[in-house]
Motif scaffolding. Structure first.
Motif, PDB file in Angstrom:
ATOM      1  N   LEU A  66       0.817  -1.209   0.000  1.00  0.00           N
ATOM      2  CA  LEU A  66       0.000   0.000   0.000  1.00  0.00           C
ATOM      3  C   LEU A  66       0.853   1.263   0.000  1.00  0.00           C
ATOM      4  O   LEU A  66       0.535   2.237  -0.688  1.00  0.00           O
ATOM      5  N   LEU A  67       1.912   1.266   0.782  1.00  0.00           N
ATOM      6  CA  LEU A  67       2.838   2.399   0.822  1.00  0.00           C
ATOM      7  C   LEU A  67       4.188   1.862   1.265  1.00  0.00           C
ATOM      8  O   LEU A  67       4.359   1.462   2.428  1.00  0.00           O
ATOM      9  N   GLY A  68       5.132   1.840   0.336  1.00  0.00           N
ATOM     10  CA  GLY A  68       6.434   1.257   0.618  1.00  0.00           C
ATOM     11  C   GLY A  68       7.545   2.281   0.641  1.00  0.00           C
ATOM     12  O   GLY A  68       7.313   3.499   0.636  1.00  0.00           O
ATOM     13  N   ALA A  69       8.778   1.784   0.629  1.00  0.00           N
ATOM     14  CA  ALA A  69       9.944   2.667   0.715  1.00  0.00           C
ATOM     15  C   ALA A  69       9.992   3.661  -0.437  1.00  0.00           C
ATOM     16  O   ALA A  69      10.450   4.803  -0.265  1.00  0.00           O
ATOM     17  N   ASP A  70       9.512   3.282  -1.600  1.00  0.00           N
ATOM     18  CA  ASP A  70       9.507   4.202  -2.742  1.00  0.00           C
ATOM     19  C   ASP A  70       8.541   5.363  -2.554  1.00  0.00           C
ATOM     20  O   ASP A  70       8.593   6.338  -3.304  1.00  0.00           O
ATOM     21  N   ASP A  71       7.646   5.240  -1.578  1.00  0.00           N
ATOM     22  CA  ASP A  71       6.653   6.297  -1.309  1.00  0.00           C
ATOM     23  C   ASP A  71       7.019   7.125  -0.083  1.00  0.00           C
ATOM     24  O   ASP A  71       6.192   7.884   0.423  1.00  0.00           O
ATOM     25  N   ALA A  72       8.264   6.996   0.401  1.00  0.00           N
ATOM     26  CA  ALA A  72       8.631   7.650   1.661  1.00  0.00           C
ATOM     27  C   ALA A  72       8.444   9.157   1.621  1.00  0.00           C
ATOM     28  O   ALA A  72       8.201   9.784   2.667  1.00  0.00           O
ATOM     29  N   ASP A  73       8.540   9.765   0.458  1.00  0.00           N
ATOM     30  CA  ASP A  73       8.336  11.218   0.359  1.00  0.00           C
ATOM     31  C   ASP A  73       6.913  11.619   0.720  1.00  0.00           C
ATOM     32  O   ASP A  73       6.652  12.803   0.973  1.00  0.00           O
TER      33      ASP A  73
END
Length: 389
Positions: free
Chosen positions: A348-355
């Motif tokens: 759902l929300l991973g490291a690539d979505d940290a921003d």
């Protein structure tokens, strides 16, 4: 136009997503736990959180061209973010058609870096929202209440002579439980909360029991869910356990088993989905507690405090929590629960979505939108564990 008041206890008025209407001197206060759970609420903070109206809406049918709501909102505001007046959104026959903000209510300003000393009150009073030009045909009305406010409901009114009747609920009922990341106190309108995003995309009706800081596998919450009508159920668990350093692996594993067992007492074959935590950079490989600290340039961010490993045997990180959730679900599936499912919150929300984590823990509204879209596709899409079979 002259208006006629409708009682909130009128059988034609359904307050969905609230399990108790607590009488007050001037109205009623919706609470998202049943009255019997009151003695089991552990502290004042949870007692406040369950009064915030994430996912709560007032539903009825009417021929009135105008609908008016008077309520006294008490809004929780974190001082590191801009204060936003609470919003009420209008849904007519399933379509989102309007939004009005409530100005003049009470605000509770919270500085999470200062604890109880960081709480200040800005008193206010009741507010009025009025939606007009709705037409004189029979229609289903939903007034969605804000995610970050408690709402003492004072009055509900329609045009004199307008018919009022009970709403229908033809869509499947989805019951969801989770943490602040499901509560979505930090969105500026009810429809921006990710469970509401997912429900609209999936064509289901959601009751959201996301409780900020309170997703701790409390036994009374499991029993509460067991007693609710539900076509599908989902849980998003684990982040608060790490944030509060509330459990070790020794206690988390049986607590999760017990929570699932309580739900299965009331829903033995209802599709039940368990989702592990989304990405949180500081807690992935370090156990909690997780605390807010001032961020350079303003605001706050959450960091996880390190402790010597020898002093904290079986301490939980998010990485380990995800593994334990998978192991518990797999064990129960092997024991015969073919309607139990899981997937990782990293989907759902991973490291690539940290921003899209504005404080390194909670998503931005863009992040919540992504979670809602991905959950709808993953859980309710073709072949998904909550899809209509």
């Amino acid at each position: 136009m002259s208006l006629t008041e409708i009682s909130f206890t009128d059988p034609a008025v359904h307050i969905r997503g609230a399990l108790d209407l607590k009488p007050t001197p001037d109205g009623v206060l919706p609470r998202r736990v049943p009255a019997w759970a009151g003695l089991q609420i552990p502290d004042a903070f949870m007692d406040t959180v369950v009064t915030t109206t994430s996912g709560v809406r007032i539903a009825f049918r009417t021929t009135s061209p105008v609908v008016e709501l008077i309520a006294h909102p008490v809004t929780l505001h974190t001082v590191s973010r801009a204060a936003v007046d609470p919003a009420v959104e209008l849904v007519v026959d399933g379509e989102l058609v309007g939004l009005q903000r409530m100005t003049g209510g009470t605000f509770v300003h919270l500085d999470p870096t200062k604890g109880p000393e960081g709480i200040t009150w800005e008193p206010g009073g009741p507010c009025t929202v009025r939606f007009i030009d709705l037409g004189s045909h029979d229609k289903e009305i939903e007034l969605w209440l804000p995610t970050h406010s408690s709402m003492e409901l004072r009055s509900l009114a329609v045009a004199d002579g307008a018919a009022v009747s009970a709403p229908t609920r033809p869509r499947r009922r989805w019951v969801h439980h989770g943490s602040s990341i499901s509560h979505c106190m930090d969105v500026n309108r009810p429809s921006a909360a990710w469970p509401m995003v997912a429900a609209r995309l999936a064509g289901v009706d959601v009751d959201n029991y996301g409780f900020a800081g309170q997703c701790q596998l409390d036994p009374f919450v499991g029993r509460m869910i067991a007693a609710l009508p539900a076509d599908v159920i989902s849980l998003k668990v684990g982040i608060n356990t790490v944030n509060a350093a509330a459990m070790t692996e020794r206690t988390f594993r049986p607590a999760l088993h017990g929570f699932l067992h309580s739900i299965r007492d009331g829903h033995p074959i209802t599709p039940l989905l368990v989702v592990s935590p989304i990405f949180c950079p500081s807690a992935e490989t370090r156990p909690g507690p997780t605390i807010p600290v001032p961020r350079d340039g303003g605001g706050v961010r959450f960091i996880t405090i390190d402790a010597p490993a020898a002093a904290r045997p079986m301490a939980l990180t998010l990485t380990r929590v995800r593994e334990v959730v998978g192991e518990v679900v797999a064990a129960r599936q092997a024991a015969g629960d073919e309607h139990l499912h899981t997937f990782s919150g990293l989907e759902l929300l991973g490291a690539d979505d940290a921003d899209e984590l504005y404080d390194d823990l909670h998503p931005t509204e863009v992040g919540y939108q992504r979670i809602g879209e991905r959950f709808a596709a993953k859980a309710f899409g073709p072949g998904g564990p909550l899809a209509r079979s």
